[in-house]
Design a protein around this motif. Structure first.
Motif, PDB file in Angstrom:
ATOM      1  N   MET A   1       0.969  -1.247  -0.132  1.00  5.45           N
ATOM      2  CA  MET A   1       0.390   0.352  -0.572  1.00  5.45           C
ATOM      3  C   MET A   1       0.868   1.289   0.141  1.00  5.45           C
ATOM      4  N   ARG A   2       0.280   2.146  -0.444  1.00  6.87           N
ATOM      5  CA  ARG A   2       1.214   3.527  -1.116  1.00  6.87           C
ATOM      6  C   ARG A   2      -0.113   4.836  -0.561  1.00  6.87           C
ATOM      7  N   PHE A   3       0.671   5.627   0.446  1.00  9.09           N
ATOM      8  CA  PHE A   3      -0.001   6.738   1.147  1.00  9.09           C
ATOM      9  C   PHE A   3       0.587   7.586   0.593  1.00  9.09           C
ATOM     10  N   ASN A   4       0.531   9.182  -0.578  1.00 10.45           N
ATOM     11  CA  ASN A   4       0.988   9.760  -0.435  1.00 10.45           C
ATOM     12  C   ASN A   4      -0.593  10.923  -0.671  1.00 10.45           C
ATOM     13  N   ALA A   5       0.031  12.202  -0.618  1.00  7.92           N
ATOM     14  CA  ALA A   5      -0.688  13.399  -0.751  1.00  7.92           C
ATOM     15  C   ALA A   5      -0.090  15.001  -1.896  1.00  7.92           C
ATOM     16  N   ILE A   6      -1.093  15.273  -2.221  1.00 11.57           N
ATOM     17  CA  ILE A   6      -0.702  16.730  -3.231  1.00 11.57           C
ATOM     18  C   ILE A   6      -1.135  17.516  -2.665  1.00 11.57           C
ATOM     19  N   ALA A   7      -0.801  18.320  -1.898  1.00 12.13           N
ATOM     20  CA  ALA A   7      -0.832  20.080  -1.080  1.00 12.13           C
ATOM     21  C   ALA A   7      -0.861  20.991  -2.388  1.00 12.13           C
ATOM     22  N   PRO A   8      -2.007  20.837  -3.205  1.00  8.36           N
ATOM     23  CA  PRO A   8      -1.731  22.035  -4.313  1.00  8.36           C
ATOM     24  C   PRO A   8      -1.711  23.323  -4.145  1.00  8.36           C
ATOM     25  N   GLY A   9      -1.162  24.468  -5.068  1.00 10.50           N
ATOM     26  CA  GLY A   9      -1.031  25.706  -4.551  1.00 10.50           C
ATOM     27  C   GLY A   9      -2.498  25.909  -5.394  1.00 10.50           C
ATOM     28  N   PRO A  10      -2.658  27.648  -5.911  1.00  9.76           N
ATOM     29  CA  PRO A  10      -3.910  27.769  -6.462  1.00  9.76           C
ATOM     30  C   PRO A  10      -4.006  27.383  -8.095  1.00  9.76           C
ATOM     31  N   ILE A  11      -4.854  26.525  -8.056  1.00  7.21           N
ATOM     32  CA  ILE A  11      -4.851  25.981  -9.864  1.00  7.21           C
ATOM     33  C   ILE A  11      -6.732  27.145 -10.093  1.00  7.21           C
ATOM     34  N   GLU A  12      -6.881  27.722 -10.480  1.00  4.81           N
ATOM     35  CA  GLU A  12      -7.848  28.720 -11.437  1.00  4.81           C
ATOM     36  C   GLU A  12      -8.666  27.779 -12.095  1.00  4.81           C
ATOM     37  N   THR A  13      -9.630  27.863 -11.608  1.00  2.00           N
ATOM     38  CA  THR A  13     -10.802  27.252 -12.534  1.00  2.00           C
ATOM     39  C   THR A  13     -11.799  28.410 -12.454  1.00  2.00           C
ATOM     40  N   LYS A  14     -12.783  28.062 -13.264  1.00  2.00           N
ATOM     41  CA  LYS A  14     -13.966  29.135 -13.817  1.00  2.00           C
ATOM     42  C   LYS A  14     -14.766  29.013 -11.966  1.00  2.00           C
ATOM     43  N   GLY A  15     -14.940  28.303 -11.715  1.00  2.00           N
ATOM     44  CA  GLY A  15     -16.310  28.417 -10.306  1.00  2.00           C
ATOM     45  C   GLY A  15     -15.367  28.665  -9.165  1.00  2.00           C
ATOM     46  N   ALA A  16     -14.350  28.560  -9.021  1.00  5.02           N
ATOM     47  CA  ALA A  16     -13.792  28.554  -8.181  1.00  5.02           C
ATOM     48  C   ALA A  16     -13.090  30.100  -7.294  1.00  5.02           C
ATOM     49  N   PHE A  17     -12.256  29.967  -8.989  1.00  9.39           N
ATOM     50  CA  PHE A  17     -11.651  31.964  -9.564  1.00  9.39           C
ATOM     51  C   PHE A  17     -13.631  32.586  -9.351  1.00  9.39           C
ATOM     52  N   THR A  18     -14.547  32.554  -9.916  1.00  6.38           N
ATOM     53  CA  THR A  18     -15.990  33.436 -10.333  1.00  6.38           C
ATOM     54  C   THR A  18     -15.903  33.749  -9.256  1.00  6.38           C
ATOM     55  N   ARG A  19     -16.517  32.931  -8.235  1.00 12.12           N
ATOM     56  CA  ARG A  19     -16.658  32.979  -6.788  1.00 12.12           C
ATOM     57  C   ARG A  19     -15.853  33.469  -5.755  1.00 12.12           C
ATOM     58  N   LEU A  20     -14.733  32.852  -5.705  1.00 17.54           N
ATOM     59  CA  LEU A  20     -13.916  33.855  -4.562  1.00 17.54           C
ATOM     60  C   LEU A  20     -13.340  34.761  -5.230  1.00 17.54           C
TER      61      LEU A  20
END
Length: 103
Positions: A1-20
């Motif tokens: 079993m592998r356990f990894n995680a990604i901690a993303p920074g800001p990624i522009e998406t239409k839904g998030a950025f138009t609202r936030l």
């Protein structure tokens, strides 16, 4: 079993950025804090995710991958304001350093 995680920074998406960030002020300030000078792209996140679940990454385990264009180490650094130094100022600093005996 592998356990990894990604901690993303800001990624522009239409839904998030138009609202936030309807005015664009957040994005402008955020870009000033990302050394690479741009937001992440969905495809880049998908590529990293695909790699992590592939057999090519079978040796990676227990990692949290900061995927933020260098934002985390930049924000945590005490010298991050050096990005405000002009080329002329860098040249003056270099000259002063080279004039110090033993440099």
């Amino acid at each position: 079993m592998r356990f990894n995680a990604i901690a993303p920074g800001p990624i522009e998406t239409k839904g998030a950025f138009t609202r936030l960030d309807p005015t664009g002020q957040f994005m402008k300030r955020t870009l000033e804090q990302i050394p690479i000078g741009r937001l992440g792209e969905i495809e880049e996140l998908a590529n990293l995710s695909t790699y992590l679940v592939s057999d090519y990454a079978s040796w990676i385990n227990g990692e949290i991958i900061a995927f933020d264009g260098g934002q985390l180490p930049y924000a945590a650094g005490m010298f991050n304001q050096l990005t405000q130094v002009t080329q002329e100022q860098w040249d003056m600093l270099e000259k002063a350093i080279r004039n110090v005996k033993g440099s």
